[in-house]
Design a protein around this motif. Sequence first.
Motif, short mmCIF file in Angstrom:
data_model
loop_
_atom_site.label_atom_id
_atom_site.label_comp_id
_atom_site.label_asym_id
_atom_site.label_seq_id
_atom_site.Cartn_x
_atom_site.Cartn_y
_atom_site.Cartn_z
N GLU A 499 0.82 -1.20 0.00
CA GLU A 499 0.00 0.00 0.00
C GLU A 499 0.87 1.26 0.00
N ILE A 500 1.97 1.23 0.75
CA ILE A 500 2.89 2.38 0.78
C ILE A 500 3.50 2.59 -0.60
N ASN A 501 3.92 1.50 -1.23
CA ASN A 501 4.51 1.60 -2.57
C ASN A 501 3.49 2.17 -3.56
N ASP A 502 2.26 1.66 -3.50
CA ASP A 502 1.24 2.09 -4.46
C ASP A 502 0.82 3.54 -4.23
N ALA A 503 0.71 3.93 -2.95
CA ALA A 503 0.20 5.26 -2.63
C ALA A 503 1.27 6.34 -2.72
N LEU A 504 2.50 6.03 -2.28
CA LEU A 504 3.54 7.05 -2.18
C LEU A 504 4.67 6.88 -3.20
N GLY A 505 4.68 5.78 -3.90
CA GLY A 505 5.70 5.57 -4.92
C GLY A 505 6.82 4.67 -4.42
N HIS A 506 7.53 4.09 -5.38
CA HIS A 506 8.60 3.15 -5.02
C HIS A 506 9.78 3.83 -4.37
N GLU A 507 10.02 5.10 -4.68
CA GLU A 507 11.14 5.79 -4.03
C GLU A 507 10.92 5.88 -2.53
N THR A 508 9.69 6.18 -2.12
CA THR A 508 9.38 6.22 -0.69
C THR A 508 9.49 4.83 -0.09
N GLY A 509 9.02 3.83 -0.83
CA GLY A 509 9.15 2.46 -0.33
C GLY A 509 10.58 2.05 -0.15
#
Length: 886
Positions: A499-509
Amino acid sequence: MGAVDVDRPLVGGLAVGRPQLVGCHLERAQLVRADLDGTVLERAELVRGRLDRGAVAVTGRRRRLHPRLAVGMLTVAMGVASAAVAFLLAGQGFFAFALNPGWLAGLAVLFFVTEGLTVHVRVRRGAHGINVSEIPMVGGLLAFDPVTVIVVRALAGGAGILVLRRQRGQKLAFNVALLAVQASVGGLVFHTIAPRALGTTVHGLDPRDWLATYAAMISADVVAAVLLTAVIAVHDDPGEWRRLPAALRSTWVVVVTTTVAMISFLAVVEARWALALVGIVIVVLFLAYRAYVALGDGNAEVEQLYAFTRALDGARGIDELVEVVLDQARDVLRAGTAELVVAHGTELRHTRLDGLSGRVTATLGRDDDWLRPALLGSPVLRPEEAGGEAMAVPVAFGGTRGVLVVTDSLADAGGFSEAKLRLFEALANHAGAALGRADLVDRLRREATEKEHLALHDTLSGLPNRRYFHELLDAELATAREQGTGVAVLVLDLDRFKEINDALGHETGDALLREVGERLRGHLDGRGRVARLGGDEFAVLLATDGTAEAALAVAAQVAEVVERPILLGPLTLAARASVGVASAPLHGDDSQTLTRHADVAMYAAKDSNGLRLYDSELDTNSPERLALIADLRRAVERRELEVAYQPKVDPRTGQVVGAEALARWRHPERGPIPPDVFIPLAEHSGLVWPLTLHVLELALRRRADWARAGHDLHVAVNLSPNSLLDAALPELVARLLAETGNPAHALTLEITESTILADPAGSRATLDRLHALGVQLSIDDFGTGYSSLGRLRELPIHEVKIDKSFVQRMAVDHRDRAVVRSAVQLGHALDMRVVAEGVEDADTYAYLADEGCDVVQGYLLSRPLPPEEFSSWMNARSRNVTHTYG
């Protein structure tokens, strides 16, 4: 040399450790350079460390006097010792207050001249001086008082060094003191063995005089060799003491010159005109010997060139090879210092070697304009008056531009010349080839190391990867077995990371994963190892006392560390981790087993409080289960699974209208395997799709056989949950229908509600394409899912199949009867057929017929039958019932 902590030298584009100076700063200093002849002290400009107070420099853990101060103290001590000997001899009456001025002037002139006429016999980096100063010294001992000899040799010889050899400063002072010491030792030894009364006329020499003269000259030469070795060890090479025996072995030369001097003295005493003949012989021998020595030096240079190339052979790192090149260059070219200067951007980095300090690497803040021609490819010979005698030649290796530099030629070597510059170029060519090879080897080693690191570490976090983690775990387990301790393995998975990857992007993940890795590493602080196994999954290796409680305590701490708020720019994220724990030897004694058990516990932790210790009851992947999956794979590949058929009947007429195709597996060793065992295995292992296609093909072929026998039946086949996500499904169904000769409406595909809900958009597209083919679509297990009326109305569904959990209790539970009644009415309202499964008694059959259910199936009618038995059963029933279903 100051306290310089050298890391690594700069070579090419490699990083260079800068000198770490302990309580000192870099400065230029003029130090001394001594040779073994006792008359030469040459200037060497060195980078040195100096304490702000005092003259004690720190080198490593030892304290030593600064070389300049040490040489000065030695010079003063020599002067004091010489003066003491002179006073001692004068006190014993060995001093003439009245001397013939002519003879005294002649002696002074001889000392003055002979100090400039010296031949040096090379002894590695030093040289033993052979000159004719022994002749006036022997004459002085035999004809003058010792005090006069000491004074005249020190003053006149020092003047000769000053004028003829152009020495200045501390080196001049040292050499004057050394001349005084030699004269003092010679006079003291001579007059101790053969004392002479002042004013005595010498007409001949007896054996006692010979002995005294030889002893005096040899003693003076030995003392000079020891003192010169000491001064070289102080300021150039502490290992010089090892070469003292080699210098002492050349004392035989003193015996020769002393003999010539005594013969000359006797010739002068007997016939003064004979001095001219003796002088001619001495000059001729001197010149001849100097030519011989020069020839020997030329041969020695050739030999040293060969030795230079041999010294560069062998597998060395480039750092070690640079030191060898500089050391050999100093020796071959008789230089005080040697440097490798490398162009690094706009800077010049110097790797400098001198005998006293070893190797020092630094960026020197000095004007290196004179090196520019060499950097551009032209050798440079710098004279003394242009800033100090030096040579620089270009050297290239591994794409790097550099310059080899030598400075401060030893005086006995005759200074730097064009011939030596050519020799230096030859050395640089060999050095460049060797350095190029070493640079290539180092680069390959670095690449191999980097590749090995990449193979063992995760590129995102820098943590060990799964492979390296297993290696570390195996090593820790071996240690634990030897020491009788335990090892714990923790597997952590970040919940809702997708969910973090999808919502905030892979850079944030990615940033979150790096932060979690750093937190784990920082928390363990050397008490364990952290690895990233892949995705959002981490593993922790810990040494424990072997108890599960200890492992769980650490796991709770690790989970708490991970779940602290994480600041990523303007965002504050709260990560939650599920942690599974396995402890050795309780849960396994090898890395694969422990990691797998911790992984099993981690997945169980997702359904509990986020922390779980491994329990064998959690592990569905037992060895027996894995073996069964392997057997199922072989059975599917070999098409060994069979299909049984359960009849479907119209309850109002009793007519057989169709059959449901059900997969059956008879294991060659275990016998029949129930569907509720092997179907989940197929779904878990990715075998359910080929299994579905196998059943679909067999069912359609069997249905075609029934049609040819006069039985126009429907056949129903269950689809796996992921079947509707395969875009190729409609084409495969169409192909099988065409190959088997069946109409599309004769095939019913049963789909569970959960299958449609997993991807409504994707499922709808596939259902529409199947509907377009004319295939009948059925909702299986109706009533157990979450289908809304709106969704049922929108989907191209032809049939609903009431789950047997409602049908089997209809007769005894009014609530189940109400559910079934509602389902029948709902299906008919939506223009769908209604099928009830699990009919096992006559009352249920009758109730369903009364309620208007379209089709029933269950054990009351028949269990699933093999194809041949189904045909027999159907033929027998058809003789009693005739009905057309359409």
